[in-house]
Write a protein that holds these residues in place. Structure first.
Motif, PDB file in Angstrom:
ATOM      1  N   THR A   1      -2.262   4.158  -3.607  1.00  0.00           N
ATOM      2  CA  THR A   1      -0.831   3.881  -3.574  1.00  0.00           C
ATOM      3  C   THR A   1      -0.090   5.161  -3.936  1.00  0.00           C
ATOM      4  O   THR A   1      -0.473   5.865  -4.876  1.00  0.00           O
TER       5      THR A   1
ATOM      6  N   PRO B   1       8.085   2.140  -6.513  1.00  0.00           N
ATOM      7  CA  PRO B   1       7.475   3.124  -5.614  1.00  0.00           C
ATOM      8  C   PRO B   1       8.231   4.440  -5.560  1.00  0.00           C
ATOM      9  O   PRO B   1       7.702   5.442  -5.089  1.00  0.00           O
TER      10      PRO B   1
ATOM     11  N   HIS C   1       5.297   0.409   0.580  1.00  0.00           N
ATOM     12  CA  HIS C   1       6.467  -0.419   0.249  1.00  0.00           C
ATOM     13  C   HIS C   1       7.578  -0.197   1.260  1.00  0.00           C
ATOM     14  O   HIS C   1       7.905   0.933   1.606  1.00  0.00           O
TER      15      HIS C   1
ATOM     16  N   ILE D   1      -0.532  -1.860  -7.520  1.00  0.00           N
ATOM     17  CA  ILE D   1       0.887  -2.143  -7.333  1.00  0.00           C
ATOM     18  C   ILE D   1       1.688  -1.558  -8.503  1.00  0.00           C
ATOM     19  O   ILE D   1       1.546  -2.005  -9.640  1.00  0.00           O
TER      20      ILE D   1
ATOM     21  N   TRP E   1      -1.465   0.869   0.126  1.00  0.00           N
ATOM     22  CA  TRP E   1      -0.340  -0.036  -0.071  1.00  0.00           C
ATOM     23  C   TRP E   1       0.957   0.721   0.164  1.00  0.00           C
ATOM     24  O   TRP E   1       1.161   1.811  -0.370  1.00  0.00           O
TER      25      TRP E   1
ATOM     26  N   TRP F   1       5.719  -5.169  -0.464  1.00  0.00           N
ATOM     27  CA  TRP F   1       4.469  -4.416  -0.385  1.00  0.00           C
ATOM     28  C   TRP F   1       3.595  -4.956   0.737  1.00  0.00           C
ATOM     29  O   TRP F   1       3.356  -6.158   0.833  1.00  0.00           O
TER      30      TRP F   1
END
Length: 250
Positions: free
Chosen positions: A123, A28, A246, A24, A244, A215
């Motif tokens: 991510t 983003p 967003h 995380i 992941w 997320w």
């Protein structure tokens, strides 16, 4: 029914709690005015409940930008994440475009599933208004390759991805979807709503519309052809392709 039999039956009927490898970032989509670096948090957790599990030193952790892979394993700092051991780091984004962070953890023994779990986690982060490379495929043993941009999505937009295993699409792959309920901002009306399960089509492509911002984790699960030994017995290995994504508040 005896007390022992009742407990055993309850265990069989209680929905399984999903595990997720997690990467995380603090942002983003990093803009020029946001600075030149982001913070990242790595964990192995139940994201909706914010229940952390032990994440040992990963086998690999890297960032890929324009096809160039940079090893970041030595930059990880031990941290407590959701009450359990995890890692953090601060990373400078010196060039525009999409930076893909990827973690390969060591296999984790899960007694409840009588199997090992290994989640190949990704991510995607955009830097300075440039989204070039948002669909990058890293060639991980198993991964979800985005067919929708994995950032810059509004809540309610759909996210599409294709599930690959050993470089090939997985027809009708099963994907678990879960919200990172940071700060316990929401609750589920039923345990069945904590982890949602969808299936890919015959080409390994799946579609999901996120109902809220934040997320969202997507984990495509398959069983490895090999086994690993635990206490003298050979056990199955679950390979998870995790991404992941967003979604922004509308």
């Amino acid at each position: 029914m005896s007390r022992i039999a009742f407990i055993a039956a309850l265990m069989l009927t209680t929905p399984a709690v999903a595990h997720y490898g997690m990467i995380i970032p603090s942002d983003p989509m990093l803009a020029q005015e946001d600075g030149r670096s982001i913070d990242l948090t790595l964990s192995f957790s139940h994201p909706f409940e914010e229940d952390g599990m032990v994440l040992e030193q990963p086998e690999a952790f890297s960032v890929t930008h324009e096809g160039e892979v940079t090893d970041l394993l030595g930059d990880l700092a031990e941290a407590t994440v959701m009450g359990a051991p995890g890692f953090t780091l601060t990373h400078d984004l010196d060039r525009p475009g999409t930076h893909v962070f990827a973690m390969t953890p060591v296999p984790y023994w899960e007694p409840a599933e009588d199997a090992f779990i290994q989640h190949f986690t990704k991510t995607y982060v955009s830097a300075y208004g440039d989204d070039e490379g948002w669909d990058a495929e890293l060639g991980l043993r198993t991964e979800i390759v985005p067919l929708s941009k994995p950032f810059g999505l509004w809540a309610g937009n759909v996210f599409q991805g294709i599930v690959n295993l050993e470089g090939e699409p997985v027809p009708y792959a099963e994907i678990e979807v879960e919200f990172y309920n940071e700060g316990q901002q929401t609750s589920a009306p039923s345990e069945l709503m904590i982890t949602q399960t969808i299936k890919a089509d015959e080409n390994g492509v799946f579609t999901y519309a996120a109902p809220g911002s934040g997320w969202w984790g997507f984990a495509a699960l398959n069983t490895a052809p090999e086994t690993m030994e635990f206490e003298g017995e050979e056990k199955a290995v679950e390979l998870g392709a995790v991404i992941w994504v967003h979604f922004e508040e509308w």
